[in-house]
Design a protein around this motif. Structure first.
Motif, mmCIF file in Angstrom:
data_model
loop_
_atom_site.group_PDB
_atom_site.id
_atom_site.type_symbol
_atom_site.label_atom_id
_atom_site.label_comp_id
_atom_site.label_asym_id
_atom_site.label_seq_id
_atom_site.Cartn_x
_atom_site.Cartn_y
_atom_site.Cartn_z
ATOM 1 N N LYS A 104 0.833 -1.202 0.000
ATOM 2 C CA LYS A 104 0.000 0.000 0.000
ATOM 3 C C LYS A 104 0.867 1.252 0.000
ATOM 4 C CE LYS A 104 -3.881 1.796 2.816
ATOM 5 N NZ LYS A 104 -4.684 1.491 4.028
ATOM 6 N N ASP A 105 0.340 2.310 -0.564
ATOM 7 C CA ASP A 105 1.019 3.603 -0.588
ATOM 8 C C ASP A 105 1.557 4.001 0.783
ATOM 9 O OD1 ASP A 105 1.786 6.241 -1.085
ATOM 10 O OD2 ASP A 105 -0.255 6.995 -1.110
ATOM 11 N N SER A 106 0.896 3.616 1.861
ATOM 12 C CA SER A 106 1.302 4.014 3.209
ATOM 13 C C SER A 106 2.401 3.148 3.801
ATOM 14 C CB SER A 106 0.090 3.982 4.143
ATOM 15 O OG SER A 106 -0.491 2.697 4.174
ATOM 16 N N ASN A 125 6.207 1.999 3.502
ATOM 17 C CA ASN A 125 7.447 2.386 2.834
ATOM 18 C C ASN A 125 8.130 1.184 2.180
ATOM 19 O OD1 ASN A 125 8.063 5.203 2.882
ATOM 20 N ND2 ASN A 125 8.246 5.083 5.108
ATOM 21 N N TRP A 158 6.181 7.443 -1.000
ATOM 22 C CA TRP A 158 5.162 7.397 0.068
ATOM 23 C C TRP A 158 4.371 8.684 -0.034
ATOM 24 C CZ3 TRP A 158 3.633 10.462 4.094
ATOM 25 C CH2 TRP A 158 2.891 9.883 5.136
ATOM 26 N N HIS A 184 0.676 8.708 1.100
ATOM 27 C CA HIS A 184 -0.464 8.624 2.016
ATOM 28 C C HIS A 184 -1.754 9.106 1.365
ATOM 29 C CE1 HIS A 184 -1.568 8.489 6.543
ATOM 30 N NE2 HIS A 184 -1.397 7.268 6.048
ATOM 31 N N GLY A 217 -5.660 7.723 4.537
ATOM 32 C CA GLY A 217 -6.218 6.417 4.900
ATOM 33 C C GLY A 217 -7.431 6.537 5.783
ATOM 34 N N THR A 249 -3.124 -1.777 5.102
ATOM 35 C CA THR A 249 -3.143 -1.409 6.523
ATOM 36 C C THR A 249 -4.584 -1.201 6.936
ATOM 37 O OG1 THR A 249 -2.874 0.961 6.069
ATOM 38 C CG2 THR A 249 -0.868 -0.334 6.452
ATOM 39 N N GLU A 287 -3.269 15.348 10.893
ATOM 40 C CA GLU A 287 -2.548 15.202 9.631
ATOM 41 C C GLU A 287 -2.843 16.371 8.692
ATOM 42 O OE1 GLU A 287 -1.450 11.814 6.285
ATOM 43 O OE2 GLU A 287 -2.534 11.273 8.109
#
Length: 477
Positions: free
Chosen positions: A85-87, A89, A95, A97, A135, A180, A325
């Protein structure tokens, strides 16, 4: 010379692919080239892939091909194409998110624990999969990537936040993925996309940054594929301060159960708040319960664990996380997905005291939720209240986009393992069930899921060509 096996490569299992590597009917390099070519065909319609490093993947596949030729495999996934997943590393890959303000950050120079374990086992990390901003949505809408679509029906969501992982696996792009999960983010896309995923016992799959509620989780087309991934990534990593020590049998195969007689199964069909499960979902749930009962399980209907209004405190925790965030992006916060910003702003000003009160309420509720399960061995429930909603929507309730995660989110709070697996259909859309068990029972839970999968009687007819009109989900096993 060993007898060659004809391998149906796209949409096949890890075991079938590995058999092809062993007898020479295919190679890791050939499997990767098929993956790349298939990705080029389906990516424009499903939008599941965030980034690739084709050159690095080809080098990894070539090295795996040489190892298979010389009989010195690195591990059970040697040469198997996968995504993260993009989240998560992964060296050489970006990366982001899921959010536009992160576009332009430097590529990762260190592997997160799941990526490190995959490489150690010889897996070929083809690329990263798409996700929504932060996410924090249970759909595939992103300010950076746009809209991710479900290959079973391109008009509907693949779920989230591991959106691209679910869509890419259903479309046959790779043989496994790591997502995740903070409120259902591997289980929800698994349910929407007709695949299998496990949200493990908290700490069983190390990930960064350490969290008491977010887990990295394996995703695949079959229970056996997810079990293969789990054995690889579910190993201790000291970088995660909450990581659990390796299990004594962590290297052993996770075999289906021979016998489920005597298991006490609690059926949870109503959470007491939020969206109620629809008729197709309840029908699928009962079908799974009937299979377990026929195998000798004792079936117990569990009462609704919560009262209306319980979600307010949990929503506060999610909003505060998202707001932190958002504020970290400073002037670039205006680039974040507007619908996500509206949800954050609608909560109004929240103080540290408000957060502490909400945390206390959620803690009390999760303790009560865990307590109600103590008289059963496993909880059987839906994953989603219904099978599908439009791809453009942030959630079933767009004002509170995680509200429909009622059947999944509380297992993050208790730290229990939970598996999503397909077991029915509704108008051409997969319908899933969830199996949850006590902490540390991950392997037994996967074994039970494998037992159920064997007795489902059908298997998914994978949408390797993404469908604009829903079609039959199942074919005879």
């Amino acid at each position: 010379m060993p007898q060659q096996t004809q391998v149906p490569v796209l949409g096949s299992t890890i075991e079938q692919l590995r058999a092809g590597f062993a007898d020479g009917s295919t190679t890791p390099s050939e499997a990767l080239e098929l993956t790349i070519a298939h990705m080029e065909k389906v990516q424009p319609s499903i939008n599941a892939i965030a980034a690739t490093d084709v050159d690095a993947a080809r080098e990894s596949a070539a090295a795996a091909t040489r190892r298979w030729e010389e009989g010195r495999q690195l591990g059970p996934l040697d040469g198997v194409p996968v995504t993260v997943k993009d989240s998560v590393n992964a060296v050489g890959l970006p990366w982001r998110h899921g959010t536009k303000p992160n576009d332009g950050l430097a590529n990762a120079e260190v592997d997160a624990p799941p990526s490190a374990r995959l490489r150690e086992a010889g897996a070929v990390i083809v690329g990263k999969t798409t996700m929504p901003d932060f996410g924090m949505l249970a759909s595939g809408v992103s300010s950076l990537y746009g809209i991710v679509r479900n290959p079973w029906d391109l008009s509907v969501t693949p779920g989230g936040s591991s959106s691209g992982a679910g869509a890419s696996l259903a479309a046959g792009l790779t043989w496994g993925a790591i997502g995740t999960d903070i409120a259902g983010s591997v289980r929800l896309p698994a349910a929407h996309c007709g695949i299998v995923a496990i949200k493990p016992t908290q700490g069983r799959v190390p990930h960064l940054v350490p969290s008491t509620v977010r887990s990295a989780g394996p995703m695949g087309r079959t229970v056996a594929d997810v079990a293969e991934l789990f054995r690889v990534v579910g190993r201790f990593d000291a970088r995660d301060s909450l990581a659990l020590a390796d299990e004594a049998d962590c290297a052993d195969p996770i075999l289906p159960l021979d016998d489920v007689e005597g298991l006490r199964v609690g059926v949870l069909s109503d959470m007491g708040y939020g969206f109620p499960a629809d008729a197709a979902t309840l029908r699928t749930l009962r079908a799974a319960a009937d299979v377990l009962a026929a195998g000798g399980c004792e079936i117990v209907d569990l009462p609704a664990p919560f009262a209306p209004g319980v979600y307010d405190a949990l929503d506060t925790l999610y909003v505060v996380r998202a707001r932190a965030e958002l504020e970290s992006h400073g002037d670039r916060g205006g680039e974040v997905l507007p619908g996500l910003v509206r949800w954050i702003e609608a909560a109004g000003p929240l103080s540290a005291t408000d957060y502490e009160r909400a945390l206390g309420r959620v803690t009390a509720d999760q303790m009560a939720f865990a307590a109600m399960q103590r008289d059963v061995d496993v909880v059987l429930s839906p994953v989603l209240p219904s099978a599908a909603f439009p791809a453009e929507h942030l959630g079933m309730n767009q004002d509170r986009p995680l509200e429909h995660c009622s059947f999944t989110a509380w297992f993050n709070q208790t730290g229990q393992p939970a598996v999503s697996m397909p077991f029915g259909e509704d108008g051409g859309h997969p319908v899933a069930i969830q199996l949850a068990g006590p902490r540390y029972a991950d392997r037994r839970l996967l074994a039970l899921a494998g037992w159920l999968e064997e007795r489902r009687g059908t298997e998914p007819d994978w949408p390797l060509v993404p469908r604009t009109t829903p079609a039959d989900v199942w074919k005879e096993a």
